[in-house]
Write a protein that holds these residues in place. Structure first.
Motif, PDB file in Angstrom:
ATOM      1  N   GLY A 235       0.817  -1.213   0.000  1.00 18.56           N
ATOM      2  CA  GLY A 235       0.000   0.000   0.000  1.00 18.56           C
ATOM      3  C   GLY A 235       0.850   1.261   0.000  1.00 18.56           C
ATOM      4  O   GLY A 235       0.711   2.126  -0.875  1.00 18.56           O
ATOM      5  N   PRO A 236       1.767   1.414   0.975  1.00 20.86           N
ATOM      6  CA  PRO A 236       2.645   2.592   0.975  1.00 20.86           C
ATOM      7  C   PRO A 236       3.568   2.672  -0.241  1.00 20.86           C
ATOM      8  O   PRO A 236       3.862   3.768  -0.718  1.00 20.86           O
ATOM      9  N   ARG A 237       4.005   1.522  -0.770  1.00 24.82           N
ATOM     10  CA  ARG A 237       4.876   1.558  -1.954  1.00 24.82           C
ATOM     11  C   ARG A 237       4.121   2.141  -3.149  1.00 24.82           C
ATOM     12  O   ARG A 237       4.687   2.889  -3.951  1.00 24.82           O
ATOM     13  N   ILE A 238       2.855   1.765  -3.286  1.00 22.00           N
ATOM     14  CA  ILE A 238       2.032   2.333  -4.356  1.00 22.00           C
ATOM     15  C   ILE A 238       1.937   3.844  -4.195  1.00 22.00           C
ATOM     16  O   ILE A 238       2.060   4.609  -5.163  1.00 22.00           O
ATOM     17  N   LEU A 239       1.746   4.292  -2.950  1.00 19.72           N
ATOM     18  CA  LEU A 239       1.637   5.728  -2.694  1.00 19.72           C
ATOM     19  C   LEU A 239       2.960   6.423  -2.992  1.00 19.72           C
ATOM     20  O   LEU A 239       2.975   7.523  -3.563  1.00 19.72           O
ATOM     21  N   HIS A 240       4.072   5.798  -2.642  1.00 20.66           N
ATOM     22  CA  HIS A 240       5.385   6.369  -2.957  1.00 20.66           C
ATOM     23  C   HIS A 240       5.540   6.554  -4.461  1.00 20.66           C
ATOM     24  O   HIS A 240       6.073   7.569  -4.933  1.00 20.66           O
ATOM     25  N   PHE A 241       5.084   5.574  -5.224  1.00 15.67           N
ATOM     26  CA  PHE A 241       5.171   5.643  -6.680  1.00 15.67           C
ATOM     27  C   PHE A 241       4.313   6.782  -7.232  1.00 15.67           C
ATOM     28  O   PHE A 241       4.714   7.481  -8.173  1.00 15.67           O
ATOM     29  N   LEU A 242       3.126   6.980  -6.653  1.00 20.24           N
ATOM     30  CA  LEU A 242       2.174   7.960  -7.170  1.00 20.24           C
ATOM     31  C   LEU A 242       2.508   9.396  -6.778  1.00 20.24           C
ATOM     32  O   LEU A 242       2.231  10.329  -7.545  1.00 20.24           O
ATOM     33  N   LEU A 243       3.069   9.601  -5.606  1.00 15.56           N
ATOM     34  CA  LEU A 243       3.312  10.960  -5.130  1.00 15.56           C
ATOM     35  C   LEU A 243       4.451  11.619  -5.916  1.00 15.56           C
ATOM     36  O   LEU A 243       5.500  11.014  -6.136  1.00 15.56           O
ATOM     37  N   PRO A 244       4.278  12.863  -6.318  1.00 12.83           N
ATOM     38  CA  PRO A 244       5.299  13.566  -7.118  1.00 12.83           C
ATOM     39  C   PRO A 244       6.433  14.105  -6.250  1.00 12.83           C
ATOM     40  O   PRO A 244       6.329  14.151  -5.015  1.00 12.83           O
ATOM     41  N   LYS A 245       7.476  14.548  -6.904  1.00 11.86           N
ATOM     42  CA  LYS A 245       8.611  15.129  -6.190  1.00 11.86           C
ATOM     43  C   LYS A 245       8.233  16.428  -5.482  1.00 11.86           C
ATOM     44  O   LYS A 245       8.901  16.827  -4.531  1.00 11.86           O
ATOM     45  N   SER A 246       7.186  17.071  -5.945  1.00  5.71           N
ATOM     46  CA  SER A 246       6.746  18.294  -5.266  1.00  5.71           C
ATOM     47  C   SER A 246       6.265  18.006  -3.852  1.00  5.71           C
ATOM     48  O   SER A 246       6.224  18.894  -3.003  1.00  5.71           O
ATOM     49  N   VAL A 247       5.924  16.759  -3.587  1.00  4.99           N
ATOM     50  CA  VAL A 247       5.476  16.354  -2.255  1.00  4.99           C
ATOM     51  C   VAL A 247       6.615  15.713  -1.470  1.00  4.99           C
ATOM     52  O   VAL A 247       6.824  16.016  -0.291  1.00  4.99           O
ATOM     53  N   LEU A 248       7.365  14.820  -2.107  1.00  2.00           N
ATOM     54  CA  LEU A 248       8.399  14.057  -1.409  1.00  2.00           C
ATOM     55  C   LEU A 248       9.798  14.639  -1.570  1.00  2.00           C
ATOM     56  O   LEU A 248      10.743  14.137  -0.960  1.00  2.00           O
ATOM     57  N   GLY A 249       9.942  15.658  -2.379  1.00  2.00           N
ATOM     58  CA  GLY A 249      11.239  16.284  -2.533  1.00  2.00           C
ATOM     59  C   GLY A 249      11.968  15.824  -3.784  1.00  2.00           C
ATOM     60  O   GLY A 249      11.658  14.790  -4.372  1.00  2.00           O
ATOM     61  N   GLU A 250      12.952  16.586  -4.169  1.00  2.00           N
ATOM     62  CA  GLU A 250      13.710  16.327  -5.392  1.00  2.00           C
ATOM     63  C   GLU A 250      14.516  15.034  -5.333  1.00  2.00           C
ATOM     64  O   GLU A 250      14.945  14.510  -6.348  1.00  2.00           O
ATOM     65  N   HIS A 251      14.725  14.531  -4.134  1.00  2.00           N
ATOM     66  CA  HIS A 251      15.550  13.331  -3.988  1.00  2.00           C
ATOM     67  C   HIS A 251      14.725  12.052  -3.879  1.00  2.00           C
ATOM     68  O   HIS A 251      15.267  11.006  -3.517  1.00  2.00           O
ATOM     69  N   LYS A 252      13.451  12.152  -4.187  1.00  2.00           N
ATOM     70  CA  LYS A 252      12.651  10.931  -4.256  1.00  2.00           C
ATOM     71  C   LYS A 252      13.243  10.020  -5.331  1.00  2.00           C
ATOM     72  O   LYS A 252      13.471  10.429  -6.468  1.00  2.00           O
ATOM     73  N   GLY A 253      13.493   8.772  -4.963  1.00  2.00           N
ATOM     74  CA  GLY A 253      14.046   7.821  -5.927  1.00  2.00           C
ATOM     75  C   GLY A 253      12.964   6.908  -6.475  1.00  2.00           C
ATOM     76  O   GLY A 253      11.767   7.190  -6.374  1.00  2.00           O
ATOM     77  N   ASP A 254      13.407   5.784  -7.057  1.00  2.00           N
ATOM     78  CA  ASP A 254      12.421   4.844  -7.581  1.00  2.00           C
ATOM     79  C   ASP A 254      11.829   4.015  -6.446  1.00  2.00           C
ATOM     80  O   ASP A 254      12.366   3.984  -5.335  1.00  2.00           O
ATOM     81  N   SER A 255      10.742   3.339  -6.748  1.00  2.00           N
ATOM     82  CA  SER A 255       9.999   2.589  -5.731  1.00  2.00           C
ATOM     83  C   SER A 255      10.463   1.144  -5.595  1.00  2.00           C
ATOM     84  O   SER A 255       9.871   0.375  -4.844  1.00  2.00           O
ATOM     85  N   LYS A 256      11.517   0.789  -6.319  1.00  2.00           N
ATOM     86  CA  LYS A 256      12.124  -0.545  -6.261  1.00  2.00           C
ATOM     87  C   LYS A 256      11.083  -1.654  -6.463  1.00  2.00           C
ATOM     88  O   LYS A 256      10.947  -2.578  -5.650  1.00  2.00           O
ATOM     89  N   TRP A 257      10.371  -1.565  -7.572  1.00  2.00           N
ATOM     90  CA  TRP A 257       9.340  -2.561  -7.866  1.00  2.00           C
ATOM     91  C   TRP A 257       9.919  -3.942  -8.114  1.00  2.00           C
ATOM     92  O   TRP A 257       9.224  -4.945  -7.966  1.00  2.00           O
ATOM     93  N   TRP A 258      11.191  -4.001  -8.481  1.00  2.00           N
ATOM     94  CA  TRP A 258      11.807  -5.311  -8.688  1.00  2.00           C
ATOM     95  C   TRP A 258      11.787  -6.155  -7.415  1.00  2.00           C
ATOM     96  O   TRP A 258      11.789  -7.387  -7.472  1.00  2.00           O
ATOM     97  N   TYR A 259      11.740  -5.479  -6.260  1.00  8.51           N
ATOM     98  CA  TYR A 259      11.747  -6.186  -4.970  1.00  8.51           C
ATOM     99  C   TYR A 259      10.353  -6.324  -4.372  1.00  8.51           C
ATOM    100  O   TYR A 259      10.145  -7.122  -3.454  1.00  8.51           O
ATOM    101  N   ALA A 260       9.382  -5.599  -4.888  1.00 10.11           N
ATOM    102  CA  ALA A 260       8.079  -5.469  -4.238  1.00 10.11           C
ATOM    103  C   ALA A 260       7.356  -6.797  -4.042  1.00 10.11           C
ATOM    104  O   ALA A 260       6.536  -6.933  -3.124  1.00 10.11           O
TER     105      ALA A 260
END
Length: 283
Positions: A235-260
């Motif tokens: 659930g939180p990983r999906i939200l991390h993927f959806l939220l833009p950098k304007s919310v999480l900051g310029e250093h938001k990285g990828d959501s590491k879906w390969w591990y999900a």
């Protein structure tokens, strides 16, 4: 406590949201730059997750069963402890609750997301990350293997212990004895003296679940987090993927879906095995 299934769905939503607020909220407090708890240590996270399980258990254990975990719901259903027709609604409620709880964590910590420069610290306040992952594709295989093993062991201990503590609690023998006399003791809780034996035992069991989660985070949390719960991670990983950098900051990285898939599949398999083994041994 007799409630409708709709109330149980709402309760699973609320319980999972509280789990995420207290658990991932603790992670955000430790990992995000600028918070008063920044770098305060792993024990803070362990306490947050322990309370995240304990508080909803005490609030909702006698309402919905306080599964707050799709792996536990599936394990119970496969072993015949929970009706299959309610599995999908429960899981949907849990996933939505996890996303809602995470949204509240983001809302309360947004200034600190904007200050944080480590992408893993940002993602770590949402979902699990394996410490063996160094960002290269070469490390992915080792990370998935290590994560799968870690999640399976931790989830198995959690689910087997949860079954034992909530069904073999002190006072459970009173219910079994009453049943042999043709009395449904569960209908007498809080009404006659037998209730004091039953309710006290269950309360201790729910308290113990919180301490168990604290122990699991301190003992097995180093490699992955751990997740131990598909909703808590996905659930939180999906939200991390959806939220833009304007919310999480310029250093938001990828959501590491390969591990999900690991913190989803591994706890589910562990839940199935743990509940089935409990049923095999104790019935």
């Amino acid at each position: 406590m007799d409630v409708t299934w709709i109330v149980k769905y709402i309760t699973e939503f609320l319980g999972t949201a509280i789990l995420i607020i207290l658990g991932n909220g603790a992670v955000a407090n430790v990992e995000l730059k600028g918070t008063k708890g920044h770098q305060s240590g792993w024990l803070v996270i362990a306490v947050g997750y322990g309370m995240g399980v304990m508080i909803p258990a005490l609030m909702f254990g006698n309402v919905s069963g306080n599964h707050i975990n799709p792996a536990f719901t599936l394990g119970l259903a496969i072993s015949g402890y929970f009706p299959w027709v309610q599995v999908v609604p429960y899981i949907i409620a849990q996933l939505l609750g996890a996303m809602f709880g995470q949204a509240l964590v983001v809302a309360s910590h947004r200034p600190y997301y904007l200050q944080t420069t480590n992408p893993n610290a940002i993602l770590g306040s949402f979902s699990t990350i394996v410490n063996t992952d160094d960002g290269s594709k070469q490390s992915h295989a080792a990370s998935m293997i290590n994560g799968f093993i870690n999640e399976f062991i931790g989830s198995f201990v959690l689910f087997f212990a949860a079954m034992a503590m909530t069904k073999n609690y002190f006072g459970a023998e009173v219910i079994k004895y009453a049943a042999t006399r043709g009395v449904d003791a569960t209908q007498l809780q809080g009404k006659v003296a037998i209730g004091s034996h039953i309710n006290a035992g269950l309360a201790v069991a729910h308290l113990a679940l919180g301490f168990l989660v604290m122990a699991l985070v301190t003992s097995l949390g180093g490699p992955t987090g751990p997740g131990l719960n598909p909703a808590r991670d996905l659930g939180p990983r999906i939200l991390h993927f959806l939220l833009p950098k304007s919310v999480l900051g310029e250093h938001k990285g990828d959501s590491k879906w390969w591990y999900a898939w690991v913190p989803v599949v591994s706890p589910i398999l562990a839940g199935i095995v743990a509940v089935a083994l409990y049923k095999l041994i104790y019935g």
